[in-house]
Design a protein around this motif. Structure first.
Motif, PDB file in Angstrom:
ATOM      1  N   PRO A 120       0.810  -1.228   0.000  1.00  0.00           N
ATOM      2  CA  PRO A 120       0.000   0.000   0.000  1.00  0.00           C
ATOM      3  C   PRO A 120       0.842   1.275   0.000  1.00  0.00           C
ATOM      4  O   PRO A 120       0.305   2.363   0.169  1.00  0.00           O
ATOM      5  N   LEU A 121       2.144   1.152  -0.191  1.00  0.00           N
ATOM      6  CA  LEU A 121       3.044   2.292  -0.104  1.00  0.00           C
ATOM      7  C   LEU A 121       3.307   2.893  -1.480  1.00  0.00           C
ATOM      8  O   LEU A 121       3.045   2.262  -2.505  1.00  0.00           O
ATOM      9  N   GLN A 122       3.863   4.121  -1.471  1.00  0.00           N
ATOM     10  CA  GLN A 122       4.076   4.850  -2.720  1.00  0.00           C
ATOM     11  C   GLN A 122       5.462   5.502  -2.745  1.00  0.00           C
ATOM     12  O   GLN A 122       6.046   5.804  -1.708  1.00  0.00           O
ATOM     13  N   ASN A 147       3.849   5.361   3.134  1.00  0.00           N
ATOM     14  CA  ASN A 147       2.409   5.531   3.113  1.00  0.00           C
ATOM     15  C   ASN A 147       2.137   7.004   3.371  1.00  0.00           C
ATOM     16  O   ASN A 147       2.260   7.470   4.503  1.00  0.00           O
ATOM     17  N   GLU A 149      -0.475   8.674   3.585  1.00  0.00           N
ATOM     18  CA  GLU A 149      -1.570   8.946   4.519  1.00  0.00           C
ATOM     19  C   GLU A 149      -1.142   8.739   5.964  1.00  0.00           C
ATOM     20  O   GLU A 149      -1.713   9.318   6.881  1.00  0.00           O
ATOM     21  N   GLU A 153       3.464   4.438   9.477  1.00  0.00           N
ATOM     22  CA  GLU A 153       2.978   3.058   9.421  1.00  0.00           C
ATOM     23  C   GLU A 153       4.077   2.090   9.006  1.00  0.00           C
ATOM     24  O   GLU A 153       4.276   1.035   9.618  1.00  0.00           O
TER      25      GLU A 153
END
Length: 280
Positions: A120-122, A147, A149, A153
């Motif tokens: 889910p990371l960018q 992440n 957001e 995390e």
């Protein structure tokens, strides 16, 4: 054990199911041991040209900013008239021409895009756009994902290698970097500085604070090693991989003629760049 509960998936997520990687590659999460976590990727027959098409787009994205392309399109008539587009672009050095650097950059880009699909990371910054010498490997972390957001995390830190022929030395290079103890990222402040320069001051401030917490060991970090090489890659990694770092996973991608994959992808990226500038 269910796939979603494997240590491989806990570290980097499941193999992508809805992108190039799902069609181009199959995978095997090899049974993990106390000193080895290895995901092997295998090319599906007949998918090479499809992969080259997509990888060439990634090469463009990682090396050339949209603002640069807009500026070149604005100047294209004078450029073509005065120099010729090919000569001008060669002098601008948008892409490396040194084979070693192309191969290294290509492996780095494939790893970055894979991890963005599996986790889910960018990527917050396409760092190859900031290389002052495009024909030399850029210093710092190869791949760094967050992440956005929730920066606290998890962070994924990756190192990529390309070899025409895999062997003990390249596996040892990666495991010497990551396999003895958890490695923290070194480039968070570089990312913060570049984002601040681009006007993203709030995110840059958060990254500067994050960097302190990372160095204090307060943020989960996953270390990823990646080797792109020939069809013997999986077996060589299995033979030589040994790690004492429980947060280190090795991803291998073994394909026939890996050098051809990279050279054709860069050639197509060059063609696309020229067409993009020439298009109205």
């Amino acid at each position: 054990m269910e796939e979603s509960q494997s240590i491989h998936c806990k570290l980097i997520g499941q193999h992508p199911k809805g992108s190039l990687f799902a069609e181009w590659l199959t995978y095997e999460d090899i049974i993990a041991s106390t000193n080895k976590i290895h995901r092997a990727l295998i090319e599906n027959e007949g998918m090479r040209e499809y992969a080259i098409e997509q990888i060439s787009d990634w090469i463009l994205k990682h090396h050339v900013a949209d603002s640069t392309l807009i500026r070149l399109k604005r100047k294209r008539r004078n450029i073509i008239k005065k120099y010729g587009l090919k000569e001008y672009l060669n002098q601008q050095q948008m892409f490396p021409v040194a084979e070693k650097t192309m191969r290294g950059n290509g492996a780095e880009i494939i790893l970055a895009e894979y991890l963005q699909e599996s986790s889910p990371l960018q990527i917050l910054l396409y760092k190859l756009r900031y290389n002052p010498n495009v024909n030399q490997s850029m210093k710092g972390d190869d791949v760094l994902l967050f992440n956005e957001e929730n920066l606290y995390e998890q962070i994924i830190l990756g190192e990529s290698k390309f070899r025409k022929v895999p062997g003990k030395d390249v596996v040892k290079d990666i495991t010497d970097e990551f396999g003895k103890k958890l490695k923290f990222p070194l480039s968070i402040l570089f990312v913060a500085n570049q984002l601040s320069t681009s006007g993203y001051d709030e995110l840059a401030d958060k990254l500067e604070e994050l960097n302190i917490e990372v160095q204090h060991g307060n943020v989960p970090v996953v270390n990823v090693g990646f080797l792109l090489s020939n069809h013997n890659t999986r077996s060589n990694v299995e033979k030589h991989l040994s790690s004492e770092n429980p947060n280190f996973i090795f991803i291998s991608l073994g394909i026939d003629q890996p050098e051809e994959l990279i050279s054709k992808s860069f050639s197509l990226a060059n063609d696309k760049l020229k067409r993009g500038i020439e298009d109205e």
